[in-house]
Design a protein around this motif. Structure first.
Motif: not given
Length: 154
Positions: A48-54, A59-67, A117-121
């Motif tokens: 959430f913190l990274e998406l909110n920064e986006f 923020r232009k990219s994400f570092s949290f782990p995804i599956k 995972l919209p936004i991230v993908v």
């Protein structure tokens, strides 16, 4: 392994983030219903913190782990989408060609529609061959808003 979700209020409406104990597994807008345990964990909080920064344009990219959970074809499309640079777009045909299946334009569109995972993908960065905004699970207004956000427009 637990499955959790939490719903946040954002400038784009409600944002639901789902995770297990290790990875973010799904992101949805304006759909706060789930059978999972309503609980905030560190994985969800980080996402959430990274998406909110986006959403704030910071923020232009994400570092949290995804599956990513899907078919091999869907995963190949989604992995290719993550290569589209922030602020740029690609056509469905360009994605189909880049995954080695140039006739799969419609299948690329279907994979985008199933993107967990919209936004991230960033399936919002995929447009029609003539530059038109086509198809987005959360509506063309949302797609246009996200593309404008990435171009620094309000």
């Amino acid at each position: 392994m637990g499955n959790y979700f939490y719903v946040f209020e954002t400038r784009f409406g409600l944002l639901k983030i789902e995770s297990n104990d290790e990875y973010v597994t799904a992101i949805e807008f304006n759909n706060p219903i789930s059978n999972n345990q309503y609980q905030l964990n560190d994985t969800i909080k980080s996402a959430f913190l990274e998406l909110n920064e986006f959403f704030e344009g910071k923020r232009k990219s994400f570092s949290f782990p995804i599956k990513l959970n899907g078919t091999e074809f869907q995963k190949s499309v989604w992995n290719e989408l993550m290569k589209i640079p922030y602020g740029e777009t690609r056509t469905y045909k360009e994605i189909a060609i880049s995954i080695g299946n140039p006739k799969a334009c419609r299948a690329v569109g279907l994979a985008n529609n199933k993107n967990p995972l919209p936004i991230v993908v960033p399936c919002h960065r995929v447009i029609g061959s003539k530059g038109a905004l086509t198809g987005y699970a959360y509506g063309l207004n949302m797609k246009e808003t996200l593309l404008k956000l990435e171009k620094g427009m309000k």
